[in-house]
Design a protein around this motif. Structure first.
Motif, PDB file in Angstrom:
ATOM      1  N   VAL A  62       0.870  -1.048  -0.023  1.00 53.14           N
ATOM      2  CA  VAL A  62      -0.123   0.147  -0.077  1.00 53.14           C
ATOM      3  C   VAL A  62       0.899   1.310   0.108  1.00 53.14           C
ATOM      4  CG1 VAL A  62      -1.861  -1.046   1.099  1.00 53.14           C
ATOM      5  CG2 VAL A  62      -0.003   0.053   2.527  1.00 53.14           C
ATOM      6  N   VAL A  63       0.263   2.310  -0.363  1.00 55.28           N
ATOM      7  CA  VAL A  63       0.754   3.822  -0.199  1.00 55.28           C
ATOM      8  C   VAL A  63      -0.112   4.565   0.610  1.00 55.28           C
ATOM      9  CG1 VAL A  63       1.315   5.804  -1.353  1.00 55.28           C
ATOM     10  CG2 VAL A  63       1.674   3.488  -2.467  1.00 55.28           C
ATOM     11  N   THR A  64       0.417   5.300   1.677  1.00 53.32           N
ATOM     12  CA  THR A  64      -0.426   6.061   2.617  1.00 53.32           C
ATOM     13  C   THR A  64      -0.416   7.410   1.900  1.00 53.32           C
ATOM     14  OG1 THR A  64       1.684   6.924   3.871  1.00 53.32           O
ATOM     15  CG2 THR A  64       0.480   4.933   4.500  1.00 53.32           C
ATOM     16  N   ASN A  65      -1.185   8.331   2.555  1.00 51.77           N
ATOM     17  CA  ASN A  65      -1.375   9.672   2.234  1.00 51.77           C
ATOM     18  C   ASN A  65       0.057  10.294   2.430  1.00 51.77           C
ATOM     19  OD1 ASN A  65      -4.174   9.390   1.346  1.00 51.77           O
ATOM     20  ND2 ASN A  65      -4.768  10.231   3.497  1.00 51.77           N
ATOM     21  N   GLY A  66       0.795  10.124   3.090  1.00 52.96           N
ATOM     22  CA  GLY A  66       2.068  10.969   3.198  1.00 52.96           C
ATOM     23  C   GLY A  66       3.047  10.152   2.180  1.00 52.96           C
ATOM     24  N   GLY A  67       2.716   9.176   1.425  1.00 49.19           N
ATOM     25  CA  GLY A  67       3.659   8.756   0.417  1.00 49.19           C
ATOM     26  C   GLY A  67       4.620   7.595   0.924  1.00 49.19           C
ATOM     27  N   ILE A  68       4.229   6.969   2.024  1.00 55.51           N
ATOM     28  CA  ILE A  68       5.054   5.934   2.431  1.00 55.51           C
ATOM     29  C   ILE A  68       4.529   4.581   1.921  1.00 55.51           C
ATOM     30  CG2 ILE A  68       5.700   4.698   4.638  1.00 55.51           C
ATOM     31  CD1 ILE A  68       5.609   7.264   6.101  1.00 55.51           C
ATOM     32  N   LEU A  69       5.545   3.828   1.301  1.00 56.58           N
ATOM     33  CA  LEU A  69       5.183   2.586   0.690  1.00 56.58           C
ATOM     34  C   LEU A  69       5.661   1.634   1.786  1.00 56.58           C
ATOM     35  CD1 LEU A  69       7.011   2.997  -2.420  1.00 56.58           C
ATOM     36  CD2 LEU A  69       4.918   2.904  -2.498  1.00 56.58           C
ATOM     37  N   GLY A  70       4.667   0.466   1.805  1.00 53.14           N
ATOM     38  CA  GLY A  70       4.812  -0.528   2.788  1.00 53.14           C
ATOM     39  C   GLY A  70       4.171  -1.733   2.298  1.00 53.14           C
ATOM     40  N   LYS A  71       4.384  -2.955   3.277  1.00 50.83           N
ATOM     41  CA  LYS A  71       3.578  -4.201   2.992  1.00 50.83           C
ATOM     42  C   LYS A  71       2.954  -4.236   4.380  1.00 50.83           C
ATOM     43  CE  LYS A  71       3.905  -8.843   1.744  1.00 50.83           C
ATOM     44  NZ  LYS A  71       5.128  -9.835   1.456  1.00 50.83           N
ATOM     45  N   VAL A  72       1.737  -4.609   4.466  1.00 52.05           N
ATOM     46  CA  VAL A  72       0.671  -4.733   5.521  1.00 52.05           C
ATOM     47  C   VAL A  72       0.955  -5.892   6.177  1.00 52.05           C
ATOM     48  CG1 VAL A  72      -1.580  -4.736   6.425  1.00 52.05           C
ATOM     49  CG2 VAL A  72      -0.784  -3.338   4.442  1.00 52.05           C
ATOM     50  N   GLU A  83       5.319  -2.647   7.141  1.00 48.43           N
ATOM     51  CA  GLU A  83       6.715  -2.979   7.234  1.00 48.43           C
ATOM     52  C   GLU A  83       7.245  -1.987   5.867  1.00 48.43           C
ATOM     53  OE1 GLU A  83       9.927  -6.661   6.557  1.00 48.43           O
ATOM     54  OE2 GLU A  83       7.825  -7.143   6.806  1.00 48.43           O
ATOM     55  N   VAL A  84       7.973  -1.100   6.321  1.00 42.69           N
ATOM     56  CA  VAL A  84       8.368  -0.244   5.353  1.00 42.69           C
ATOM     57  C   VAL A  84       9.990  -0.661   4.627  1.00 42.69           C
ATOM     58  CG1 VAL A  84       6.949   1.843   5.917  1.00 42.69           C
ATOM     59  CG2 VAL A  84       9.342   1.542   7.030  1.00 42.69           C
ATOM     60  N   SER A  85      10.476  -1.294   5.788  1.00 35.92           N
ATOM     61  CA  SER A  85      11.882  -1.597   5.294  1.00 35.92           C
ATOM     62  C   SER A  85      12.464  -2.930   6.265  1.00 35.92           C
ATOM     63  CB  SER A  85      12.853  -0.435   5.770  1.00 35.92           C
ATOM     64  OG  SER A  85      14.379  -0.864   5.212  1.00 35.92           O
ATOM     65  N   GLY A  86      13.336  -3.510   6.006  1.00 36.41           N
ATOM     66  CA  GLY A  86      14.034  -4.803   6.673  1.00 36.41           C
ATOM     67  C   GLY A  86      13.509  -4.641   8.069  1.00 36.41           C
ATOM     68  N   GLY A  87      12.387  -5.189   8.573  1.00 38.48           N
ATOM     69  CA  GLY A  87      12.210  -5.270  10.105  1.00 38.48           C
ATOM     70  C   GLY A  87      11.531  -3.829  10.438  1.00 38.48           C
ATOM     71  N   VAL A  88      11.607  -2.845  10.074  1.00 41.42           N
ATOM     72  CA  VAL A  88      10.972  -1.357  10.332  1.00 41.42           C
ATOM     73  C   VAL A  88       9.428  -1.556  10.370  1.00 41.42           C
ATOM     74  CG1 VAL A  88      11.131   1.107  10.269  1.00 41.42           C
ATOM     75  CG2 VAL A  88      13.180  -0.399   9.884  1.00 41.42           C
ATOM     76  N   GLU A  89       8.873  -1.413  11.372  1.00 38.17           N
ATOM     77  CA  GLU A  89       7.449  -1.278  11.154  1.00 38.17           C
ATOM     78  C   GLU A  89       6.881   0.008  11.684  1.00 38.17           C
ATOM     79  OE1 GLU A  89       5.851  -4.978  13.042  1.00 38.17           O
ATOM     80  OE2 GLU A  89       6.238  -6.152  11.376  1.00 38.17           O
ATOM     81  N   LEU A  90       5.806   0.381  11.139  1.00 37.45           N
ATOM     82  CA  LEU A  90       5.036   1.734  11.264  1.00 37.45           C
ATOM     83  C   LEU A  90       3.545   1.376  11.286  1.00 37.45           C
ATOM     84  CD1 LEU A  90       6.872   4.267   9.096  1.00 37.45           C
ATOM     85  CD2 LEU A  90       7.519   3.765  11.365  1.00 37.45           C
ATOM     86  N   LYS A 103       0.919  -6.455  -6.466  1.00 38.04           N
ATOM     87  CA  LYS A 103       1.738  -7.264  -5.865  1.00 38.04           C
ATOM     88  C   LYS A 103       3.149  -7.256  -6.451  1.00 38.04           C
ATOM     89  CE  LYS A 103      -0.875  -9.307  -2.832  1.00 38.04           C
ATOM     90  NZ  LYS A 103      -0.726  -9.240  -1.321  1.00 38.04           N
ATOM     91  N   GLY A 104       4.404  -7.089  -5.644  1.00 37.54           N
ATOM     92  CA  GLY A 104       5.838  -6.876  -6.364  1.00 37.54           C
ATOM     93  C   GLY A 104       6.140  -5.470  -6.661  1.00 37.54           C
ATOM     94  N   THR A 105       5.104  -4.435  -6.540  1.00 33.83           N
ATOM     95  CA  THR A 105       5.514  -3.301  -6.880  1.00 33.83           C
ATOM     96  C   THR A 105       6.892  -2.632  -5.891  1.00 33.83           C
ATOM     97  OG1 THR A 105       3.233  -2.631  -7.471  1.00 33.83           O
ATOM     98  CG2 THR A 105       4.579  -1.009  -7.105  1.00 33.83           C
ATOM     99  N   ILE A 106       6.828  -3.017  -4.674  1.00 40.56           N
ATOM    100  CA  ILE A 106       8.112  -2.372  -4.241  1.00 40.56           C
ATOM    101  C   ILE A 106       9.195  -3.106  -4.366  1.00 40.56           C
ATOM    102  CG2 ILE A 106       8.706  -2.289  -1.335  1.00 40.56           C
ATOM    103  CD1 ILE A 106       5.661  -2.196  -0.664  1.00 40.56           C
ATOM    104  N   LYS A 107       9.139  -4.109  -4.706  1.00 39.39           N
ATOM    105  CA  LYS A 107      10.464  -4.953  -5.199  1.00 39.39           C
ATOM    106  C   LYS A 107      10.969  -4.203  -6.359  1.00 39.39           C
ATOM    107  CE  LYS A 107       9.864  -9.244  -2.964  1.00 39.39           C
ATOM    108  NZ  LYS A 107       9.987 -10.688  -3.244  1.00 39.39           N
ATOM    109  N   GLY A 108      10.030  -3.811  -7.103  1.00 38.49           N
ATOM    110  CA  GLY A 108      10.528  -3.128  -8.378  1.00 38.49           C
ATOM    111  C   GLY A 108      10.916  -1.717  -8.381  1.00 38.49           C
ATOM    112  N   ILE A 109      10.830  -1.095  -7.116  1.00 32.90           N
ATOM    113  CA  ILE A 109      11.264   0.213  -7.177  1.00 32.90           C
ATOM    114  C   ILE A 109      12.711   0.274  -6.768  1.00 32.90           C
ATOM    115  CG2 ILE A 109      10.751   2.351  -5.554  1.00 32.90           C
ATOM    116  CD1 ILE A 109       7.745   1.805  -5.909  1.00 32.90           C
TER     117      ILE A 109
END
Length: 109
Positions: A62-72, A83-90, A103-109
Motif C-alpha cells: 500500500v501507499v499512505t497519504n504521506g507517500g510511504i510505501l509498505g507491506k501490511v 513493514e517499510v524496510s527490513g524489520g522496520v514497522e510503522l 503485488k511486487g511493486t515495492i521490489k520493483g522500485i
C-alpha cells in the motif's frame, strides 16, 4: 441616470408578472447543479475510499497519504501496521491509506 432604469418598468411600480416563479426556478436549478457537480462526485469518492479501507488485508502493498510505501503485516479495526524496510514497522490509521498497489511493486522500485 435614466438609461439604467427603463421607463415602462419604473412606472408600473411593482415587479413584472411571473418574476417570483422564475426566481424560485433559478434557485432550484442552482441547487440541482450543485448536487450533480459537487455533492454527488464527493460521495462517490467517499464510498470508494471506504471500500478500499475495508478491503485492505495482511500482505497487501500500500501507499499512505504521506507517500510511504509498505507491506501490511497486521490489520486492526482502525489501525494497520506497515513493514517499510527490513524489520522496520510503522503503525498507521487505516484512514491514511491512499492506494493498494499490485503485488511486487515495492521490489520493483
Amino acid at each position: 441616470m435614466s438609461f439604467l432604469i427603463p421607463y415602462a418598468e419604473a412606472q408600473t411600480g411593482g415587479a413584472p408578472a411571473g418574476d417570483g416563479f422564475t426566481s424560485l426556478l433559478l434557485i432550484g436549478g442552482m441547487f440541482v447543479l450543485m448536487y450533480f457537480m459537487i455533492i454527488r462526485p464527493q460521495r462517490k469518492r467517499q464510498k470508494e475510499h471506504q471500500s478500499l479501507i475495508e478491503g485492505v488485508s495482511k500482505g497487501d502493498e500500500v501507499v499512505t497519504n504521506g507517500g510511504i510505501l509498505g507491506k501490511v503485516t497486521k490489520v486492526d479495526d482502525s489501525y494497520m501496521v506497515l513493514e517499510v524496510s527490513g524489520g522496520v514497522e510503522l503503525k498507521f490509521q487505516k484512514i491514511a491509506l491512499h492506494a493498494v498497489l499490485p503485488k511486487g511493486t515495492i521490489k520493483g522500485i
